[in-house]
Design a protein around this motif. Structure first.
Motif, PDB file in Angstrom:
ATOM      1  N   SER A  27       0.812  -1.223   0.000  1.00  0.00           N
ATOM      2  CA  SER A  27       0.000   0.000   0.000  1.00  0.00           C
ATOM      3  C   SER A  27       0.842   1.268   0.000  1.00  0.00           C
ATOM      4  CB  SER A  27      -0.913   0.010   1.230  1.00  0.00           C
ATOM      5  OG  SER A  27      -0.173   0.285   2.419  1.00  0.00           O
ATOM      6  N   ALA A  28       2.137   1.158   0.262  1.00  0.00           N
ATOM      7  CA  ALA A  28       2.978   2.346   0.419  1.00  0.00           C
ATOM      8  C   ALA A  28       3.312   2.988  -0.920  1.00  0.00           C
ATOM      9  CB  ALA A  28       4.270   1.977   1.146  1.00  0.00           C
ATOM     10  N   ASP A  29       3.347   4.313  -0.926  1.00  0.00           N
ATOM     11  CA  ASP A  29       3.793   5.050  -2.105  1.00  0.00           C
ATOM     12  C   ASP A  29       5.309   5.095  -2.187  1.00  0.00           C
ATOM     13  OD1 ASP A  29       1.108   5.857  -2.871  1.00  0.00           O
ATOM     14  OD2 ASP A  29       1.184   7.237  -1.182  1.00  0.00           O
ATOM     15  N   VAL A  30       5.953   5.147  -1.028  1.00  0.00           N
ATOM     16  CA  VAL A  30       7.414   5.206  -0.948  1.00  0.00           C
ATOM     17  C   VAL A  30       7.871   4.288   0.178  1.00  0.00           C
ATOM     18  CG1 VAL A  30       9.374   6.658  -0.274  1.00  0.00           C
ATOM     19  CG2 VAL A  30       7.713   7.515  -1.908  1.00  0.00           C
ATOM     20  N   ILE A  31       8.961   3.561  -0.062  1.00  0.00           N
ATOM     21  CA  ILE A  31       9.577   2.715   0.962  1.00  0.00           C
ATOM     22  C   ILE A  31      11.000   3.211   1.162  1.00  0.00           C
ATOM     23  CG2 ILE A  31      10.258   0.376   1.605  1.00  0.00           C
ATOM     24  CD1 ILE A  31       8.041  -0.514  -0.491  1.00  0.00           C
ATOM     25  N   LEU A  32      11.292   3.694   2.361  1.00  0.00           N
ATOM     26  CA  LEU A  32      12.623   4.213   2.666  1.00  0.00           C
ATOM     27  C   LEU A  32      13.534   3.077   3.126  1.00  0.00           C
ATOM     28  CD1 LEU A  32      11.821   7.494   4.649  1.00  0.00           C
ATOM     29  CD2 LEU A  32      12.359   7.251   2.217  1.00  0.00           C
ATOM     30  N   ILE A  33      14.719   3.007   2.535  1.00  0.00           N
ATOM     31  CA  ILE A  33      15.709   2.002   2.920  1.00  0.00           C
ATOM     32  C   ILE A  33      16.991   2.719   3.339  1.00  0.00           C
ATOM     33  CG2 ILE A  33      17.192   0.135   2.107  1.00  0.00           C
ATOM     34  CD1 ILE A  33      14.947  -0.878   0.426  1.00  0.00           C
ATOM     35  N   PRO A  34      17.415   2.563   4.596  1.00  0.00           N
ATOM     36  CA  PRO A  34      18.644   3.227   5.039  1.00  0.00           C
ATOM     37  C   PRO A  34      19.884   2.487   4.567  1.00  0.00           C
ATOM     38  CG  PRO A  34      17.698   1.966   6.838  1.00  0.00           C
ATOM     39  CD  PRO A  34      16.747   1.829   5.681  1.00  0.00           C
ATOM     40  N   ARG A  35      20.914   3.246   4.227  1.00  0.00           N
ATOM     41  CA  ARG A  35      22.233   2.691   3.926  1.00  0.00           C
ATOM     42  C   ARG A  35      23.145   2.999   5.104  1.00  0.00           C
ATOM     43  NH1 ARG A  35      21.388   5.158  -1.597  1.00  0.00           N
ATOM     44  NH2 ARG A  35      22.312   6.990  -0.607  1.00  0.00           N
ATOM     45  N   LYS A  36      23.789   1.940   5.636  1.00  0.00           N
ATOM     46  CA  LYS A  36      24.616   2.099   6.829  1.00  0.00           C
ATOM     47  C   LYS A  36      26.103   1.917   6.540  1.00  0.00           C
ATOM     48  CE  LYS A  36      20.945   0.628   9.965  1.00  0.00           C
ATOM     49  NZ  LYS A  36      20.612  -0.216  11.146  1.00  0.00           N
ATOM     50  N   ILE A  62      11.040   2.500  -4.107  1.00  0.00           N
ATOM     51  CA  ILE A  62      12.103   2.373  -3.123  1.00  0.00           C
ATOM     52  C   ILE A  62      13.025   3.590  -3.196  1.00  0.00           C
ATOM     53  CG2 ILE A  62      14.110   1.024  -2.423  1.00  0.00           C
ATOM     54  CD1 ILE A  62      12.653  -1.445  -3.508  1.00  0.00           C
ATOM     55  N   VAL A  63      13.210   4.249  -2.065  1.00  0.00           N
ATOM     56  CA  VAL A  63      14.090   5.416  -1.969  1.00  0.00           C
ATOM     57  C   VAL A  63      15.117   5.127  -0.878  1.00  0.00           C
ATOM     58  CG1 VAL A  63      14.238   7.856  -1.390  1.00  0.00           C
ATOM     59  CG2 VAL A  63      12.296   7.013  -2.736  1.00  0.00           C
ATOM     60  N   GLU A  64      16.395   5.198  -1.231  1.00  0.00           N
ATOM     61  CA  GLU A  64      17.457   4.913  -0.270  1.00  0.00           C
ATOM     62  C   GLU A  64      18.065   6.215   0.245  1.00  0.00           C
ATOM     63  OE1 GLU A  64      20.256   2.015  -1.569  1.00  0.00           O
ATOM     64  OE2 GLU A  64      18.711   0.705  -2.440  1.00  0.00           O
ATOM     65  N   PHE A  65      18.561   6.173   1.470  1.00  0.00           N
ATOM     66  CA  PHE A  65      19.203   7.340   2.062  1.00  0.00           C
ATOM     67  C   PHE A  65      20.323   6.874   2.981  1.00  0.00           C
ATOM     68  CE2 PHE A  65      16.139   6.005   5.174  1.00  0.00           C
ATOM     69  CZ  PHE A  65      16.696   6.319   6.411  1.00  0.00           C
ATOM     70  N   ASP A  66      21.293   7.745   3.199  1.00  0.00           N
ATOM     71  CA  ASP A  66      22.419   7.426   4.078  1.00  0.00           C
ATOM     72  C   ASP A  66      22.035   7.721   5.519  1.00  0.00           C
ATOM     73  OD1 ASP A  66      24.193   6.624   2.033  1.00  0.00           O
ATOM     74  OD2 ASP A  66      24.607   8.729   1.555  1.00  0.00           O
ATOM     75  N   LEU A  67      22.175   6.714   6.364  1.00  0.00           N
ATOM     76  CA  LEU A  67      21.821   6.872   7.767  1.00  0.00           C
ATOM     77  C   LEU A  67      22.924   7.632   8.495  1.00  0.00           C
ATOM     78  CD1 LEU A  67      19.529   5.882   9.742  1.00  0.00           C
ATOM     79  CD2 LEU A  67      21.169   4.161  10.485  1.00  0.00           C
ATOM     80  N   PRO A  68      22.596   8.715   9.204  1.00  0.00           N
ATOM     81  CA  PRO A  68      23.625   9.431   9.970  1.00  0.00           C
ATOM     82  C   PRO A  68      24.246   8.536  11.036  1.00  0.00           C
ATOM     83  CG  PRO A  68      21.617  10.751   9.769  1.00  0.00           C
ATOM     84  CD  PRO A  68      21.277   9.368   9.279  1.00  0.00           C
ATOM     85  N   ARG A  69      25.464   8.834  11.398  1.00  0.00           N
ATOM     86  CA  ARG A  69      26.154   8.078  12.441  1.00  0.00           C
ATOM     87  C   ARG A  69      26.028   8.796  13.786  1.00  0.00           C
ATOM     88  NH1 ARG A  69      29.491   3.997  10.738  1.00  0.00           N
ATOM     89  NH2 ARG A  69      29.901   3.890   8.498  1.00  0.00           N
ATOM     90  N   ARG A  70      25.936   7.998  14.847  1.00  0.00           N
ATOM     91  CA  ARG A  70      25.861   8.563  16.191  1.00  0.00           C
ATOM     92  C   ARG A  70      27.264   8.851  16.711  1.00  0.00           C
ATOM     93  NH1 ARG A  70      23.967   4.331  19.826  1.00  0.00           N
ATOM     94  NH2 ARG A  70      26.127   4.138  20.496  1.00  0.00           N
ATOM     95  N   ALA A  71      27.428   9.999  17.348  1.00  0.00           N
ATOM     96  CA  ALA A  71      28.714  10.339  17.948  1.00  0.00           C
ATOM     97  C   ALA A  71      29.045   9.347  19.051  1.00  0.00           C
ATOM     98  CB  ALA A  71      28.674  11.756  18.506  1.00  0.00           C
TER      99      ALA A  71
END
Length: 248
Positions: A27-36, A62-71
């Protein structure tokens, strides 16, 4: 975005996805996938595999994005707050960059379950304007661990405690606890405990073809877990594990 779908996908086996989760992905219009990062590419690959099994060649969603890193330095809780802010901003940027009309339903595939030691709900609370949030529960790592070892999580009529490796290392064995499940332990906090009278049930990559399990008295089993964990992490570049400790 009108609605954000947080979909639990279990611990690595695409068959762990519920029928409710399958319907939500469709049902989703966009599916976010994080890149680690390259060392954790398997995590993004698994999400892609799940989507391909449900959507076939319909990969435009499917839309991918870079996951920020935790300090890693400084105050832990403050670092987590800043990290969650950064992730919420990354979600917003990824959604805004989606071609075509603004998506009405956006889905995130959550490893395990969105409600147990996962921060997706807290991050979603930072979104503005706030969307409707729908949670589709998944199989937890605790369920997968107990299934792998063919054991109940609790003793008859007895409680259990769920905590993190950091708290176990800092505070020791929880007072009045008989059974302790430990999540998010990157440094084998069980090695800091007096092993006398303790047994451990450990699992990594639960539900996946490369699943690993070990169990036994903590004194004997802890060194074996450390060695196997180090070897597996070196081979795969990442590891997700969980364990249960019990007195007696």
């Amino acid at each position: 975005m009108d609605e954000l779908l947080l979909i639990g996908i279990g611990t690595g086996n695409p068959d762990h996805l519920t029928l409710q989760g399958v319907a939500a992905i469709r049902s989703a219009d966009v599916i976010l996938i994080p890149r680690k990062g390259a060392d954790k590419a398997d995590l993004a690959d698994l999400r892609r595999e799940i989507c391909a099994g449900i959507l076939g060649d319909d990969t435009a969603r499917i839309v991918e994005f870079d996951l920020p890193r935790r300090a890693s330095e400084g105050d832990y809780l403050a670092n987590v707050e800043d990290w969650h802010d950064a992730i919420a901003q990354a979600w917003t940027r990824a959604i805004a960059a989606t071609p075509g009309p603004a998506p009405r339903k956006v889905a995130l595939l959550i490893w395990g379950d969105p409600s147990l030691y996962d921060s997706s709900l807290r991050i979603a609370g930072r979104l503005s304007p706030a969307p409707q949030i729908t949670v589709l529960p998944g199989i937890t790592a605790l369920q997968a661990l107990c299934a792998a070892h063919r054991m109940p999580l609790n003793r008859v009529g007895a409680p259990f405690l769920v905590t993190t490796g950091r708290r176990l290392r800092e505070n020791g064995w929880p007072a009045d606890a008989d059974t302790v499940a430990v999540m998010l332990d990157g440094s084998c906090a069980f090695t800091t405990l007096d092993p006398a009278g303790l047994s451990i049930w450990w699992g990594a990559y639960l539900g996946m073809p490369n699943e690993l399990t070990l169990s036994g008295p903590l004194a004997d089993t802890a060194p074996r877990i450390q060695a196997l964990r180090d070897e597996a992490r070196a081979r795969h570049g990442w590891i997700m594990d969980i364990y249960l400790l019990r007195r007696g």
